[in-house]
Write a protein that holds these residues in place. Sequence first.
Motif, PDB file in Angstrom:
ATOM      1  N   ASP A  41      -0.516  -0.294   1.825  1.00 21.88           N
ATOM      2  CA  ASP A  41      -0.157  -1.198   0.729  1.00 21.88           C
ATOM      3  C   ASP A  41       0.763  -2.280   1.289  1.00 21.88           C
ATOM      4  N   MET A  42       0.608  -3.506   0.793  1.00 19.36           N
ATOM      5  CA  MET A  42       1.421  -4.618   1.271  1.00 19.36           C
ATOM      6  C   MET A  42       2.801  -4.641   0.610  1.00 19.36           C
ATOM      7  N   ASP A  43       2.988  -3.837  -0.416  1.00 22.28           N
ATOM      8  CA  ASP A  43       4.270  -3.765  -1.108  1.00 22.28           C
ATOM      9  C   ASP A  43       5.180  -2.788  -0.367  1.00 22.28           C
ATOM     10  N   GLY A  44       6.190  -3.333   0.296  1.00 21.30           N
ATOM     11  CA  GLY A  44       7.083  -2.495   1.083  1.00 21.30           C
ATOM     12  C   GLY A  44       7.827  -1.466   0.266  1.00 21.30           C
ATOM     13  N   ARG A  45       8.139  -1.787  -0.980  1.00 23.00           N
ATOM     14  CA  ARG A  45       8.839  -0.838  -1.842  1.00 23.00           C
ATOM     15  C   ARG A  45       7.993   0.399  -2.098  1.00 23.00           C
ATOM     16  N   LYS A  46       6.709   0.188  -2.404  1.00 21.96           N
ATOM     17  CA  LYS A  46       5.815   1.317  -2.663  1.00 21.96           C
ATOM     18  C   LYS A  46       5.624   2.169  -1.413  1.00 21.96           C
ATOM     19  N   VAL A  47       5.489   1.516  -0.266  1.00 23.84           N
ATOM     20  CA  VAL A  47       5.325   2.241   0.994  1.00 23.84           C
ATOM     21  C   VAL A  47       6.549   3.111   1.261  1.00 23.84           C
ATOM     22  N   LYS A  48       7.721   2.543   1.042  1.00 20.39           N
ATOM     23  CA  LYS A  48       8.964   3.292   1.250  1.00 20.39           C
ATOM     24  C   LYS A  48       9.040   4.489   0.311  1.00 20.39           C
ATOM     25  N   GLU A  49       8.671   4.278  -0.948  1.00 26.83           N
ATOM     26  CA  GLU A  49       8.718   5.362  -1.927  1.00 26.83           C
ATOM     27  C   GLU A  49       7.801   6.505  -1.525  1.00 26.83           C
ATOM     28  N   ILE A  50       6.574   6.183  -1.142  1.00 26.92           N
ATOM     29  CA  ILE A  50       5.628   7.237  -0.761  1.00 26.92           C
ATOM     30  C   ILE A  50       6.151   8.012   0.444  1.00 26.92           C
ATOM     31  N   ASN A  51       6.638   7.304   1.445  1.00 28.11           N
ATOM     32  CA  ASN A  51       7.140   7.974   2.649  1.00 28.11           C
ATOM     33  C   ASN A  51       8.384   8.818   2.375  1.00 28.11           C
ATOM     34  N   GLU A  52       9.041   8.556   1.250  1.00 24.62           N
ATOM     35  CA  GLU A  52      10.187   9.377   0.848  1.00 24.62           C
ATOM     36  C   GLU A  52       9.764  10.474  -0.122  1.00 24.62           C
TER      37      GLU A  52
END
Length: 457
Positions: free
Chosen positions: A30-41
């Motif tokens: 996903d190009m949305d860094g916030r969503k990527v960070k959330e999933i990885n957390e």
Amino acid sequence: MKVVCVGSGYVGSVTGTAFAILGFPTIIIDMDGRKVKEINEGISPIYEPGLASCIEQMVNASRLSATQTYDCVYQADVVFIAVGTPSKPDGAVELKYVRSAAKSIGEHLNPSHFTVIVNKSTVPVGTSDLVASIIEEVSGLENNRHFAVVSNPEFLREGYAIEDVFFPERIIIGSGSPKAKKVMQSLYKPLLERTNYAELAEHLTFASNHAATKTVLFETDAKSAELIKYVSNAFLSVKISYINEVARLCDSLGANVNDVSFGMGLDTRIGNKFLQVSSGWSGSCFPKDTAEILSESQKYGSELTLVKAAIDSNISMHDYCIQKIQRSLTSLNSKNIAVLGLTFKPNTDDARHTQASYIIGKLLQLGANVSVHDPKGMSMFQQMNKGLQIRYCERPIDAVAGADALVLLTHWDEYRLMNWETVYKLMKNRYVLDTRNFLKKLNLSELGFAYEGLGLH
């Protein structure tokens, strides 16, 4: 097999998490860094019952991760495209996100490894060919030799997506590539055989309800698969519009639409699903899909006139609800209206293109002051409707204080469980319009409310 899923929205996040649970190492792009960070957390980027704990479990098991780059495509066996496909103003589909994903996938394909690219998003007929041509042009690789494109439409109900992804009624695979079909058969084998479900026991509380159900795997060509999703949603929209028109007829004749719909549903040829009355169908799928399939049918000279009629009827149902409020209050100028429910149905935070947007907009045009509440959808609704001057309330009881009318649009359980004696004391004029016939059993009329449903007498 290694799975990549492009997109972390309602389809992508659920699909990616599901394949991780089924035992496949999965990466969500996903190009949305916030969503990527959330999933990885281990945090879900969307609200969907049961999804958060599943994501957390799979991230902790190192079977699910997210990234903003397409580098992982090089090692992937299957790449799902689950990006947004919004409608253009003329009803046609906006495919820029699909095109962009196809281009990026083509730039990162492994020439020595056969990769299956799967269209999971709802896309018009011919999109599989479009994706294949883009990938061929970008990569220089040959379709059906180095890669193949498959149509595998999703049939997930928001609010029940986890249940639907693990116990689907059908899986549609559209492709002309026997090799791609074998890959998809292997990918879905754990789901069809219900293997690897043990670790989900604490989350799949509904699993026992599906113990005897079987999932049908149906293979066809890509164009037929693409069309199946559209015509399915269009048919359900027609069915809802029909029962809503019946509700209006019941109002005119003095009949009870709840009894009428129940009696209809006893006919197995009709069935009881999607015969529930409402202020009209809405949300992120039905309005978009009906507009797109209608536009497509008109483009090819085969207009789906029933779908067109259902769309027109749906707007009429929105207006009919507004007319009921007008009849009760006479003038809406400076009247205070409380609206409960902004999402298109309960158990989701999806407030895109809902009936609430249309109805509230009309109420404001007629001079009303509107206060709203929704358990999950207020943030998205506010973001999607920045032009609406309304008051957002943290509690439903705050929305109804001083109201001349209460309009229930979404049947969240907490609205039925409110202290209605307190609601009565707080309201200025005790008119209640229940567009779901959800509060009927509360006998609000006995408490002194001027209660009105749709098609009830």
